[in-house]
Design an enzyme around this catalytic site. Structure first.
Site, short mmCIF file in Angstrom:
data_model
loop_
_atom_site.label_atom_id
_atom_site.label_comp_id
_atom_site.label_asym_id
_atom_site.label_seq_id
_atom_site.Cartn_x
_atom_site.Cartn_y
_atom_site.Cartn_z
CB THR A 50 -3.17 57.70 -18.08
OG1 THR A 50 -3.71 56.93 -18.27
CG2 THR A 50 -1.39 57.55 -18.05
CG ASP A 103 -4.95 66.11 -19.70
OD1 ASP A 103 -5.50 64.88 -18.56
OD2 ASP A 103 -5.86 67.32 -19.41
CB ALA A 105 -6.11 61.44 -24.95
CE LYS A 116 -7.59 65.89 -21.94
NZ LYS A 116 -7.63 64.85 -21.64
N GLY A 118 -13.52 61.96 -21.36
CA GLY A 118 -14.35 60.87 -20.17
C GLY A 118 -15.04 61.26 -19.87
CD GLU A 125 -9.33 66.94 -19.38
OE1 GLU A 125 -8.85 66.19 -18.25
OE2 GLU A 125 -9.25 67.26 -20.05
C1 5RP Z 1 -10.92 63.38 -18.68
C2 5RP Z 1 -10.06 62.81 -20.00
C3 5RP Z 1 -9.00 62.35 -19.49
O1 5RP Z 1 -7.98 62.45 -19.82
C4 5RP Z 1 -9.32 60.75 -20.04
O2 5RP Z 1 -10.63 60.67 -19.97
C5 5RP Z 1 -8.36 59.79 -20.60
O3 5RP Z 1 -8.82 59.67 -19.08
P1 5RP Z 1 -7.22 57.77 -18.85
O4 5RP Z 1 -6.06 58.26 -18.37
O5 5RP Z 1 -8.69 57.38 -17.40
O6 5RP Z 1 -7.61 57.02 -19.48
O7 5RP Z 1 -10.04 63.56 -21.10
O8 5RP Z 1 -12.00 64.30 -19.25
#
Ligand code: 5RP
Length: 252
Positions: A50, A103, A105, A116, A118, A125
């Site tokens: 994102t 950021d 999530a 957070k 993933g 972060e």
């Molecule tokens: C990485 C994170 C990301 O911000 C989280 O996984 C969200 O990712 P995305 O915007 O691809 O859904 O915490 O460690």
């Protein structure tokens, strides 16, 4: 109706994207428009799929708006994003106070607590979230939940030093009530995922009773020897923006 009109506007102004990508972009653009102001000089850039839309919108503010700004990354991906967007790159050790960090999530609950990590970036972060005067989350509608763990099933990401991973897993299984906690493996199970800090990641799913009080379980996990950081961010975000399927934005 007005709902249809919103969709039409979004589809004609912006280049066509899938529904989820459109939702991410809408959340990111709205958050940047509200929170990245001319007086904001030091800006934290998070990780995930994102955040590129956050950077895209910041770049659209123009060269003049960005010439004196410095952008602090949360990992390899956001560093590349900042550099390839011709924005000024900085480091948190030079700028331990950040005006605003944006950021993604994995999930955000009704009290703005979130999961957070993933993408295995949650240690850096969290440092940038803590350093920021304002911490803003951007996500698509799938991440907007009452309780953590509703849609995001892998569990709470936990960064551990490699030497301690088996002991941390054992403690999660037998003491902290996460019998299905696993070591995160790379594609094709070639080996463990290694974070930007050279550590391993454990994914620990918890029952609803724990996720209703995320701060308590976060504190207990952090106490385990070998745990570097937990991907539960409690009472940190000032606001979360979710792009919806119908082209509207939910703000929490
Ligand atoms: C990485 C994170 C990301 O911000 C989280 O996984 C969200 O990712 P995305 O915007 O691809 O859904 O915490 O460690």
């Amino acid at each position: 109706g007005s709902k249809d009109a919103t969709v039409t506007v979004v589809d004609t102004i912006l280049k066509p994207l899938s529904t989820i990508e459109s939702a991410k972009r809408l959340a990111a653009y709205t958050a940047v428009d509200r929170h990245v102001k001319p007086e904001h000089i030091v800006i934290g850039i998070g990780s995930g799929s994102t955040v590129p839309y956050v950077v895209e919108r910041i770049v659209q503010q123009g060269k003049e708006a960005n010439k004196d700004r410095v952008f602090i990354p949360t990992g390899f991906q956001s560093k590349e994003l900042i550099v390839s967007s011709n924005l000024n790159l900085g480091d948190v050790d030079q700028y331990p106070t950040i005006d605003v960090t944006l950021d993604g999530a994995d999930e955000v609950d009704r009290d703005l607590n979130c999961i957070k990590g993933g993408g295995a970036c949650h240690l850096r972060e969290k440092v940038l979230a803590e350093a920021a005067r304002t911490f803003i989350l951007v996500a698509d509608y799938r991440k907007n939940v009452e309780y953590l763990g509703t849609n995001f099933k892998p569990g709470v990401p936990i960064e551990v030093v490699p030497f301690a991973y088996a002991k941390v897993l054992q403690n999660l299984h037998h003491i902290l009530g996460s019998p299905k906690a696993t070591l995160r493996m790379a594609v094709a199970k070639a080996g463990p995922v290694v974070s930007d800090n050279g550590n391993f990641i454990i994914d620990a799913p918890f029952e609803r009773e724990h996720m209703e009080k995320p701060y308590d379980i976060m504190a207990r996990i952090k106490m385990l020897t070998g745990v570097v950081e937990v991907g539960l961010f409690c009472h940190m975000a000032q606001a979360a923006y979710f792009g919806n399927e119908d082209g509207s934005v939910t703000v929490k």
